[in-house]
Design a protein around this motif. Sequence first.
Motif, PDB file in Angstrom:
ATOM      1  N   UNK B 191       0.851  -1.195   0.000  1.00  0.00           N
ATOM      2  CA  UNK B 191       0.000   0.000   0.000  1.00  0.00           C
ATOM      3  C   UNK B 191       0.879   1.235   0.000  1.00  0.00           C
ATOM      4  N   UNK B 192       0.311   2.325  -0.465  1.00  0.00           N
ATOM      5  CA  UNK B 192       1.033   3.594  -0.442  1.00  0.00           C
ATOM      6  C   UNK B 192       0.636   4.351   0.818  1.00  0.00           C
ATOM      7  N   UNK B 193       1.560   4.472   1.741  1.00  0.00           N
ATOM      8  CA  UNK B 193       1.291   5.144   3.013  1.00  0.00           C
ATOM      9  C   UNK B 193       2.304   6.255   3.246  1.00  0.00           C
ATOM     10  N   UNK B 194       2.152   7.402   2.568  1.00  0.00           N
ATOM     11  CA  UNK B 194       3.120   8.484   2.771  1.00  0.00           C
ATOM     12  C   UNK B 194       2.991   9.069   4.175  1.00  0.00           C
ATOM     13  N   UNK B 195       4.114   9.551   4.706  1.00  0.00           N
ATOM     14  CA  UNK B 195       4.067  10.161   6.045  1.00  0.00           C
ATOM     15  C   UNK B 195       3.337  11.492   6.023  1.00  0.00           C
ATOM     16  N   UNK B 196       3.561  12.236   4.948  1.00  0.00           N
ATOM     17  CA  UNK B 196       2.955  13.569   4.840  1.00  0.00           C
ATOM     18  C   UNK B 196       2.158  13.657   3.556  1.00  0.00           C
ATOM     19  N   UNK B 197       0.978  14.222   3.635  1.00  0.00           N
ATOM     20  CA  UNK B 197       0.203  14.439   2.416  1.00  0.00           C
ATOM     21  C   UNK B 197      -0.846  15.518   2.679  1.00  0.00           C
ATOM     22  N   UNK B 198      -1.317  16.082   1.590  1.00  0.00           N
ATOM     23  CA  UNK B 198      -2.165  17.266   1.654  1.00  0.00           C
ATOM     24  C   UNK B 198      -3.434  17.066   2.470  1.00  0.00           C
ATOM     25  N   UNK B 199      -4.019  15.896   2.375  1.00  0.00           N
ATOM     26  CA  UNK B 199      -5.318  15.690   3.029  1.00  0.00           C
ATOM     27  C   UNK B 199      -5.195  15.104   4.436  1.00  0.00           C
ATOM     28  N   UNK B 200      -3.973  15.139   4.995  1.00  0.00           N
ATOM     29  CA  UNK B 200      -3.798  14.615   6.347  1.00  0.00           C
ATOM     30  C   UNK B 200      -4.107  15.761   7.315  1.00  0.00           C
ATOM     31  N   UNK B 201      -5.267  15.682   7.986  1.00  0.00           N
ATOM     32  CA  UNK B 201      -5.721  16.870   8.727  1.00  0.00           C
ATOM     33  C   UNK B 201      -4.920  17.111  10.003  1.00  0.00           C
ATOM     34  N   UNK B 202      -4.252  16.076  10.517  1.00  0.00           N
ATOM     35  CA  UNK B 202      -3.443  16.277  11.725  1.00  0.00           C
ATOM     36  C   UNK B 202      -2.193  17.112  11.421  1.00  0.00           C
ATOM     37  N   UNK B 203      -1.833  17.167  10.165  1.00  0.00           N
ATOM     38  CA  UNK B 203      -0.560  17.803   9.838  1.00  0.00           C
ATOM     39  C   UNK B 203      -0.689  18.594   8.539  1.00  0.00           C
ATOM     40  N   UNK B 204      -1.376  19.751   8.595  1.00  0.00           N
ATOM     41  CA  UNK B 204      -1.588  20.507   7.359  1.00  0.00           C
ATOM     42  C   UNK B 204      -0.265  20.947   6.750  1.00  0.00           C
ATOM     43  N   UNK B 205      -0.156  20.896   5.441  1.00  0.00           N
ATOM     44  CA  UNK B 205       1.080  21.346   4.804  1.00  0.00           C
ATOM     45  C   UNK B 205       0.777  21.940   3.436  1.00  0.00           C
ATOM     46  N   UNK B 206       1.708  22.723   2.956  1.00  0.00           N
ATOM     47  CA  UNK B 206       1.607  23.249   1.602  1.00  0.00           C
ATOM     48  C   UNK B 206       2.521  22.421   0.712  1.00  0.00           C
ATOM     49  N   UNK B 207       2.114  22.209  -0.517  1.00  0.00           N
ATOM     50  CA  UNK B 207       2.942  21.461  -1.467  1.00  0.00           C
ATOM     51  C   UNK B 207       3.285  22.382  -2.632  1.00  0.00           C
ATOM     52  N   UNK B 208       4.566  22.468  -2.926  1.00  0.00           N
ATOM     53  CA  UNK B 208       5.009  23.229  -4.091  1.00  0.00           C
ATOM     54  C   UNK B 208       4.999  24.737  -3.949  1.00  0.00           C
ATOM     55  N   UNK B 209       5.229  25.278  -2.751  1.00  0.00           N
ATOM     56  CA  UNK B 209       5.262  26.741  -2.635  1.00  0.00           C
ATOM     57  C   UNK B 209       6.588  27.306  -3.148  1.00  0.00           C
ATOM     58  N   UNK B 210       6.664  28.639  -3.219  1.00  0.00           N
ATOM     59  CA  UNK B 210       7.897  29.315  -3.616  1.00  0.00           C
ATOM     60  C   UNK B 210       9.016  28.966  -2.637  1.00  0.00           C
ATOM     61  N   UNK B 211      10.183  28.723  -3.198  1.00  0.00           N
ATOM     62  CA  UNK B 211      11.325  28.375  -2.351  1.00  0.00           C
ATOM     63  C   UNK B 211      12.367  29.485  -2.495  1.00  0.00           C
ATOM     64  N   UNK B 212      12.707  30.110  -1.382  1.00  0.00           N
ATOM     65  CA  UNK B 212      13.651  31.229  -1.444  1.00  0.00           C
ATOM     66  C   UNK B 212      15.094  30.728  -1.589  1.00  0.00           C
ATOM     67  N   UNK B 213      15.941  31.607  -2.025  1.00  0.00           N
ATOM     68  CA  UNK B 213      17.333  31.223  -2.275  1.00  0.00           C
ATOM     69  C   UNK B 213      18.018  30.647  -1.044  1.00  0.00           C
ATOM     70  N   UNK B 214      17.606  31.111   0.108  1.00  0.00           N
ATOM     71  CA  UNK B 214      18.239  30.630   1.345  1.00  0.00           C
ATOM     72  C   UNK B 214      17.973  29.141   1.586  1.00  0.00           C
ATOM     73  N   UNK B 215      16.916  28.582   0.964  1.00  0.00           N
ATOM     74  CA  UNK B 215      16.597  27.159   1.165  1.00  0.00           C
ATOM     75  C   UNK B 215      16.597  26.324  -0.110  1.00  0.00           C
ATOM     76  N   UNK B 216      16.386  26.989  -1.251  1.00  0.00           N
ATOM     77  CA  UNK B 216      16.219  26.262  -2.521  1.00  0.00           C
ATOM     78  C   UNK B 216      17.313  25.218  -2.725  1.00  0.00           C
ATOM     79  N   UNK B 217      18.534  25.644  -2.496  1.00  0.00           N
ATOM     80  CA  UNK B 217      19.648  24.748  -2.801  1.00  0.00           C
ATOM     81  C   UNK B 217      19.670  23.534  -1.866  1.00  0.00           C
ATOM     82  N   UNK B 218      19.303  23.756  -0.597  1.00  0.00           N
ATOM     83  CA  UNK B 218      19.229  22.614   0.323  1.00  0.00           C
ATOM     84  C   UNK B 218      18.236  21.576  -0.207  1.00  0.00           C
ATOM     85  N   UNK B 219      17.115  22.076  -0.726  1.00  0.00           N
ATOM     86  CA  UNK B 219      16.111  21.138  -1.245  1.00  0.00           C
ATOM     87  C   UNK B 219      16.629  20.391  -2.461  1.00  0.00           C
ATOM     88  N   UNK B 220      17.373  21.092  -3.315  1.00  0.00           N
ATOM     89  CA  UNK B 220      17.911  20.404  -4.493  1.00  0.00           C
ATOM     90  C   UNK B 220      18.960  19.366  -4.072  1.00  0.00           C
TER      91      UNK B 220
END
Lengths: 194, 396
Positions: B191-220
């Motif tokens: 089964x697909x059981x991701x830890x984080x996902x958009x419809x998980x109400x206990x842990x609201x999160x944004x997906x795909x927001x703007x990433x500033x230069x101070x963090x962009x590279x860490x993500x890459x």
Amino acid sequence: MATRDVVEIRWHGRGGQGAKMACLLLADVAGLEGKFVQGFPEYGPERMGAPITAYNRISEKRCTIHSNIYEPDYVVVIDESLLDSIDVTGGLKKDGAVIINTSSSPREMYPRLRGWSGKICTIDARRISEEILGKNFPNTPMLAAVVKVSGVLETGSFLADIEKSFKHKFAAKPQVVEGNMATLKKSMEEVRVG
Amino acid sequence: MSSCLSGNEAVAYAIKQINPDVMGTFPITPSTEIPEYFADYVANGEVTTEYVTVESEHSSMSVCIAAQAAGARSVSATSACGLALMYELLYVAASCRLPITLACVNRALSGPININNDYSDSMGARDSGWIQIYAENNQEAYDNFLMAMPIGESPGVRLPVMTCMDGFITSHAIENIELLETDIVRKFVGDYNPEHYLLKKENPLAVGPYDVSAYYMEHKVQEAEAMKAAKARILEVAAEFERISGRHYGLFEKYKMDDAELALVLIGSSAGTAKAAIDKLREQGVKAGLVKIRIFRPFPGEELARALAGCKAAAVMDKSEGFSANGGPLFAETRSALYDLKERPYLINIVYGLGGRDFKTGDVEKVFDRLAEIVLTGKTGPVYTHMGQRSKEVEA
């Protein structure tokens, strides 16, 4: 029964005549009979009436070659008019055979085959199909003719297995099965070996 | 379970067995049959997949991204210009770390317009952050698709996976195939059981927001680390798959390489044709071998260097023209991988098979003739050539 390690068949037809369908059906039935098979069409710009080529490899061991077939054991010509524009016997093995959908006799076909002196078989697939199915579906009679001529599959088991395949494919239209089986049998009786 | 299926039928059947939550679909030759066959399964009630028909591949990949971000397992299929139209979204899927599975049925990109096989489509997407797995035949296309989710969804990886097969040559050719039972497939894929996902109400999160230069590279960098980690996971999944299927897979396949002096490196269905030619050459005493690249991303550079270290000469065969003026993409990777070897084989690059140009056993023999000549004379000659050209370029 064919004695080669791999029997290679090249189909020439025109888009819409069912060359691909017959080629894939042959692969399917040969697979059911425990053979290793390949059945694949060669596509260009897709349109009704354009010349198309399809290929079969049938063998006892898996064949890993994935190129087209240049030196076939058998050539099937579903549309006689292709003889004017395509060298259908190009590369055909000397001890192979070409099977042509025509009302002419094998002897009459030699002048139209660019120096081919090997075996020619003819079958009037159009007439058989029109008489039995009421329409021109030349591919199934051609399939029966190539099975009969090549001996690549034993004709009795081929007919039994293809009937199973038809019954599965046309579960909703059993009358289609009967007609197609009749065209196959008729073609096996009528194919003329030159 | 033995059967005879085309590559497209085999992949559609794999998707049916997996029964994913969402399929984003838009047709394009030669991948069209995959959503076509699957539509039958949907209509017959054989799957519970939400089958979303859209107006373009940009949207079909967007559907997959949205669904996967919401916590659903999503799949799609495409070819050539369809993949090109997804291009923007491929990067979004990978950087959002959404393990979508995409069946890419390789076809030449326009222009000139052409429907036949080469790798210009998926090679163009090679730096998008997707894992790429290539198949030699229908069996491998089926097997690779089944392995895609356990690889991509693994917490240490979390990357989308593109399973590639040769358009028409594999996708439209019926060949024998061994299928696994559906319950075994479902257990293997899990089964697909991701830890984080958009419809998980206990842990609201944004997906795909703007990433500033101070963090962009860490993500890459995290994305790059995930791609490195994928290599070990691919091998783990292959080992698990071998236990249920008896079929062995690695990062690449070595064929008669143990004592090979002359070798080919290539991808896809051409490997089968090359194997037949190599068998014949071996009978004539030529020490010929083959490395068939299965995983192009992550690229198995160190492993490939070890595999080729003992050879005297190797030809890297590219079925896409990268216009780098310095060889095709597989050549660039391979030559780079060999740089750290103390003693390297002579290496040449032959671009072949573009737009469906047929590749025959005779072509393979000619390449080995050329490699033998290179070893004999110690002269490589032109390093980067194109096979069977009408132009004045030196014949490859």
